[in-house]
Design a protein around this motif. Structure first.
Motif, PDB file in Angstrom:
ATOM      1  N   VAL A 145       0.830  -1.199   0.000  1.00 31.16           N
ATOM      2  CA  VAL A 145       0.000   0.000   0.000  1.00 31.16           C
ATOM      3  C   VAL A 145       0.870   1.256   0.000  1.00 31.16           C
ATOM      4  N   PHE A 146       1.894   1.281   0.840  1.00 30.30           N
ATOM      5  CA  PHE A 146       2.743   2.461   0.939  1.00 30.30           C
ATOM      6  C   PHE A 146       3.379   2.783  -0.410  1.00 30.30           C
ATOM      7  N   MET A 147       3.916   1.741  -1.055  1.00 32.04           N
ATOM      8  CA  MET A 147       4.550   1.950  -2.365  1.00 32.04           C
ATOM      9  C   MET A 147       3.555   2.508  -3.371  1.00 32.04           C
ATOM     10  N   ALA A 148       2.352   1.924  -3.391  1.00 29.47           N
ATOM     11  CA  ALA A 148       1.359   2.342  -4.383  1.00 29.47           C
ATOM     12  C   ALA A 148       0.960   3.800  -4.158  1.00 29.47           C
ATOM     13  N   ILE A 149       0.732   4.168  -2.886  1.00 31.43           N
ATOM     14  CA  ILE A 149       0.291   5.534  -2.606  1.00 31.43           C
ATOM     15  C   ILE A 149       1.434   6.524  -2.826  1.00 31.43           C
ATOM     16  N   TRP A 150       2.635   6.149  -2.416  1.00 34.41           N
ATOM     17  CA  TRP A 150       3.791   7.031  -2.587  1.00 34.41           C
ATOM     18  C   TRP A 150       3.989   7.383  -4.073  1.00 34.41           C
ATOM     19  N   GLY A 151       3.782   6.422  -4.942  1.00 34.98           N
ATOM     20  CA  GLY A 151       4.015   6.643  -6.362  1.00 34.98           C
ATOM     21  C   GLY A 151       2.806   7.155  -7.119  1.00 34.98           C
ATOM     22  N   ASP A 152       1.659   7.260  -6.439  1.00 41.06           N
ATOM     23  CA  ASP A 152       0.431   7.661  -7.136  1.00 41.06           C
ATOM     24  C   ASP A 152       0.609   9.052  -7.739  1.00 41.06           C
ATOM     25  N   ASP A 212      -2.707  23.467  -5.205  1.00 41.73           N
ATOM     26  CA  ASP A 212      -1.767  24.421  -4.595  1.00 41.73           C
ATOM     27  C   ASP A 212      -0.378  23.816  -4.505  1.00 41.73           C
ATOM     28  N   GLN A 213       0.634  24.613  -4.846  1.00 41.09           N
ATOM     29  CA  GLN A 213       1.988  24.073  -4.805  1.00 41.09           C
ATOM     30  C   GLN A 213       2.359  23.589  -3.402  1.00 41.09           C
ATOM     31  N   SER A 214       1.853  24.264  -2.373  1.00 39.49           N
ATOM     32  CA  SER A 214       2.235  23.885  -1.011  1.00 39.49           C
ATOM     33  C   SER A 214       1.656  22.533  -0.618  1.00 39.49           C
ATOM     34  N   MET A 215       0.649  22.061  -1.359  1.00 36.26           N
ATOM     35  CA  MET A 215       0.019  20.784  -1.022  1.00 36.26           C
ATOM     36  C   MET A 215       0.470  19.651  -1.933  1.00 36.26           C
ATOM     37  N   HIS A 216       1.350  19.937  -2.894  1.00 37.02           N
ATOM     38  CA  HIS A 216       1.813  18.897  -3.810  1.00 37.02           C
ATOM     39  C   HIS A 216       2.449  17.734  -3.064  1.00 37.02           C
ATOM     40  N   THR A 217       2.200  16.526  -3.575  1.00 38.60           N
ATOM     41  CA  THR A 217       3.017  15.404  -3.123  1.00 38.60           C
ATOM     42  C   THR A 217       4.308  15.442  -3.939  1.00 38.60           C
ATOM     43  N   ILE A 218       5.275  14.629  -3.554  1.00 41.04           N
ATOM     44  CA  ILE A 218       6.579  14.724  -4.207  1.00 41.04           C
ATOM     45  C   ILE A 218       6.473  14.389  -5.692  1.00 41.04           C
ATOM     46  N   GLN A 219       5.586  13.472  -6.060  1.00 37.81           N
ATOM     47  CA  GLN A 219       5.458  13.118  -7.485  1.00 37.81           C
ATOM     48  C   GLN A 219       4.993  14.309  -8.310  1.00 37.81           C
ATOM     49  N   VAL A 220       3.982  15.011  -7.803  1.00 36.17           N
ATOM     50  CA  VAL A 220       3.452  16.166  -8.532  1.00 36.17           C
ATOM     51  C   VAL A 220       4.500  17.271  -8.560  1.00 36.17           C
ATOM     52  N   ALA A 221       5.220  17.448  -7.442  1.00 32.80           N
ATOM     53  CA  ALA A 221       6.232  18.500  -7.374  1.00 32.80           C
ATOM     54  C   ALA A 221       7.377  18.212  -8.344  1.00 32.80           C
ATOM     55  N   LEU A 222       7.798  16.939  -8.419  1.00 31.86           N
ATOM     56  CA  LEU A 222       8.894  16.592  -9.329  1.00 31.86           C
ATOM     57  C   LEU A 222       8.518  16.918 -10.769  1.00 31.86           C
ATOM     58  N   ARG A 223       7.278  16.614 -11.121  1.00 35.12           N
ATOM     59  CA  ARG A 223       6.884  16.887 -12.498  1.00 35.12           C
ATOM     60  C   ARG A 223       6.978  18.375 -12.820  1.00 35.12           C
ATOM     61  N   SER A 224       6.668  19.216 -11.837  1.00 36.43           N
ATOM     62  CA  SER A 224       6.677  20.644 -12.132  1.00 36.43           C
ATOM     63  C   SER A 224       8.102  21.144 -12.386  1.00 36.43           C
ATOM     64  N   LEU A 225       9.113  20.353 -12.012  1.00 36.51           N
ATOM     65  CA  LEU A 225      10.484  20.728 -12.365  1.00 36.51           C
ATOM     66  C   LEU A 225      10.678  20.755 -13.883  1.00 36.51           C
ATOM     67  N   MET A 226       9.829  19.999 -14.602  1.00 35.61           N
ATOM     68  CA  MET A 226       9.970  19.896 -16.056  1.00 35.61           C
ATOM     69  C   MET A 226       9.308  21.069 -16.769  1.00 35.61           C
ATOM     70  N   ASP A 227       8.669  21.996 -16.012  1.00 37.68           N
ATOM     71  CA  ASP A 227       7.873  23.037 -16.656  1.00 37.68           C
ATOM     72  C   ASP A 227       8.689  24.146 -17.309  1.00 37.68           C
ATOM     73  N   ASP A 228       9.899  24.401 -16.794  1.00 35.71           N
ATOM     74  CA  ASP A 228      10.678  25.522 -17.330  1.00 35.71           C
ATOM     75  C   ASP A 228      10.943  25.346 -18.824  1.00 35.71           C
ATOM     76  N   ARG A 229      10.884  26.462 -19.521  1.00 39.07           N
ATOM     77  CA  ARG A 229      11.100  26.406 -20.960  1.00 39.07           C
ATOM     78  C   ARG A 229      12.524  25.932 -21.270  1.00 39.07           C
ATOM     79  N   VAL A 230      13.487  26.520 -20.579  1.00 40.24           N
ATOM     80  CA  VAL A 230      14.858  26.042 -20.723  1.00 40.24           C
ATOM     81  C   VAL A 230      15.121  25.108 -19.555  1.00 40.24           C
TER      82      VAL A 230
END
Lengths: 279, 331
Positions: A205-212, A222-240
């Motif tokens: 369960v922990f693995m599944a939820i952690w990676g969801d 809200d950025q302050s409520m992101h889980t790490i998966q959602v936050a990591l993806r936003s690293l890809m947003d910069d144009r450069v």
């Protein structure tokens, strides 16, 4: 006979070579993640790119901290995953106990119904669930992920099977004669017996939820409520894209999982196979 | 708290009925006036009620509402407008929907079929008595499964970056092949995403097949050897048929997982998405949360539900058949 032996040993070397190649291919992305996470972007963007670790480990991670609330997101993921895991263990063992050891009308049908719900793809109810969460006022609230996550049909199935085989009826009868209520039996007899099953189910369960990803992406805006998966993806947003920074974040978000896995790898692998094999 | 209250209410209700048959278990020195049977009933229902309460709110209702919403036009805020089967007409006439379905199936095939084959071979190698350091190999091959799908997608997005300095492009350069614009190429995108799936799942499936192989009793192989069976015959007539339930399980989960693919294309091609990597779930997600077309998105969800049912039953059918023909061979 001798040529036969020779053939076997040649075949053996091929198998070893294959296994070593596959293992290297498995491990390479981890190494490469570390290489990128420690190199400046200029070294990454040259041809050929950097292949050995550099000296920018700290500065790349500093860029991550400037870009996303890394620790907050890790904490959110930890809160969500551990709350759901704990809740699922308790709710599923309670229900599993009821299905395995308590007799009540409709028991079989209710259990089969739960098994049936495992067949439903989660996307089917995605949109209405989003509006329920909106109505509850839980958008960008960790409860939006935690509360639906407590519903776990596989966990109930898993705990029922375990309790049915691991807890003898005689012990329960004896406890009843001593005047134990069903909840006391659950608390004092079932829980201590099912601890190994807790470890297995807890890891799954922990693995599944952690990676969801999809559901937290939809409801935790809200950025302050992101889980790490959602936050990591936003690293890809910069144009450069700064690959050093992106992979620094990804690397340090992966390290804790790898460390935990290496510490408990036997239990881990056993849990994953048991979870798959017995269903 | 609510549950506790309901429980006492339940037991009050039961007290009336108990008086009629209270001589069922007269010997037990119980203080309370209702029988063990009734108490089991009360706690049984109470213990399973959390799942059913959650499922009512976050399972049954959303599913029914999805079917309802699929026949309405709705932007999430204003009034709903009944449009009949129009939402289904819209998506079935949208080339991008068919493209997303094609992509999903193609990426699924590319990412899972070779992967399951590789997993069987790896498991067979790891199960061989001749091989040492098995636990080290097993650990290395399983490690990718520990990473999250998002992390895998990010790492492979960088490995398959469009720049000349991207890792795969650099390697291709060594062989004199021009760099590929991975995120904008039809097969480049699919190959990259299939690689992500392959890398993360091959160890998981290997471990499952390995568990299956270890559950096969050694006597079977011994008997076959005495009868003069070659290694290949042993694989075809003992290992594969005995692995059947494990193969069915992995094919089943891989199919369902592949049809629901979302994170990989969403991360690889960026938030806006592109037709080369558009998957059905991504199509649904964009429709709903990008354009606020909740009616057509619900229709897509329902179509996806039926696609998943069709594909998993087809797969089960074929997986069963393969096993059966092998079994006939054994007899």
């Amino acid at each position: 006979m001798e040529t036969n032996k020779k053939n076997v040993s040649i075949a053996k070397y091929f198998v070893y070579a294959g296994l070593i190649l596959v293992s290297l291919a498995s491990l390479f992305p981890f190494y490469w993640m570390f290489v990128m996470a420690t190199n400046p972007n200029s070294a990454i963007n040259q041809t050929p790119p950097a292949m050995i670790p550099g000296s920018n480990m700290v500065s790349n991670f500093q860029l991550v901290l400037d870009s996303i609330p890394f620790w907050g997101a890790m904490l959110n993921s930890l809160i969500v995953s551990s709350t759901i895991t704990l809740g699922v263990l308790i709710l599923c063992s309670l229900a599993g106990f009821a299905f395995a050891k308590l007799d009540f009308p409709g028991r079989t049908i209710l259990f089969v119904f739960i098994l049936g719900t495992m067949m439903i793809p989660p996307q089917l109810g995605l949109i209405p669930t989003y509006f329920i969460i909106t109505e509850l006022g839980w958008l960008s609230d960790l409860r939006a992920v935690i509360v639906p996550g407590l519903m776990n049909a596989f966990g109930i199935f898993w705990m029922r099977q375990y309790i049915a085989s691991a807890v003898p009826d005689e012990i329960i009868e004896a406890a009843r004669i001593d005047g134990c209520s069903n909840f006391r039996i659950y608390w004092n007899i079932i829980i201590p017996t099912v601890l190994p099953a807790f470890a297995t189910l807890g890891i799954i369960v922990f693995m599944a939820i952690w990676g969801d990803y999809l559901w937290p992406l939809v409801v935790l805006q809200d950025q302050s409520m992101h889980t790490i998966q959602v936050a990591l993806r936003s690293l890809m947003d910069d144009r450069v894209r700064d690959y050093g920074m992106i992979l620094s974040g990804t690397f340090w978000a992966t390290v804790p999982l790898v460390v935990i896995f290496l510490l408990f790898n036997k239990l881990f692998i056993k849990s994953i196979t048991d979870g798959a094999v017995k269903s | 708290m609510a549950e506790l209250q309901r429980d006492t209410r339940n037991s009050n209700d039961k007290r009336d009925s108990i008086q009629t048959n209270s001589n069922q278990e007269p010997k037990k020195p119980k203080k309370r006036s209702f029988s063990q049977r009734q108490r089991n009933m009360a706690s049984g229902y109470m213990f399973i009620s959390p799942f059913y309460l959650l499922f009512a709110v976050f399972g049954v209702f959303p599913i029914l509402f999805s079917f309802y919403l699929a026949f309405f036009r709705w932007d999430g805020l204003g009034d709903m407008e009944f449009v009949g089967f129009n939402n289904f007409n819209i998506i079935f006439n949208d080339p991008l929907f068919w493209k997303s379905l094609y992509n999903t199936i193609m990426i699924g095939l590319m990412g899972t079929a070779p992967q399951l084959l590789a997993a069987i071979l790896l498991a067979f190698a790891l199960n061989s008595v001749l091989i040492r350091f098995k636990s080290v190999f097993r650990l290395a091959i399983f490690l990718p499964y520990v990473t999250s799908i998002v992390a895998v997608a990010i790492v492979f997005s960088v490995i398959f970056s469009n720049q000349d300095s991207g890792l795969v492009n650099t390697v291709l350069g060594v062989f004199g092949i021009d760099p590929i614009t991975w995120t904008r190429s039809e097969w480049g995108t699919k190959a990259a995403i299939a690689t992500m799936i392959f890398w993360r799942w091959v160890g998981y499936n290997t471990i499952i097949y390995l568990a299956g192989m270890q559950s096969i009793p050694n006597d079977l192989y011994e008997a076959a050897k005495i009868d003069g069976a070659t290694l290949r015959q042993q694989i075809w007539h003992i290992t594969i048929p005995m692995l059947k339930p494990f193969i069915i399980f992995t094919v089943f989960t891989a199919t369902i997982g592949a049809l629901q693919i979302f994170a990989e294309p969403h991360i690889f091609q960026g938030r806006a998405g592109r037709p080369e990597g558009m998957s059905v779930v991504l199509y649904l997600y964009r429709d709903a949360f990008g354009s606020n077309f909740f009616g057509t998105a619900s229709a897509t969800a329902i179509v996806l539900f039926f696609i998943i049912i069709i594909f998993s039953s087809l797969n089960l059918y074929f997986a069963n058949r393969i096993g059966r023909s092998k079994k006939v061979g054994v007899k």
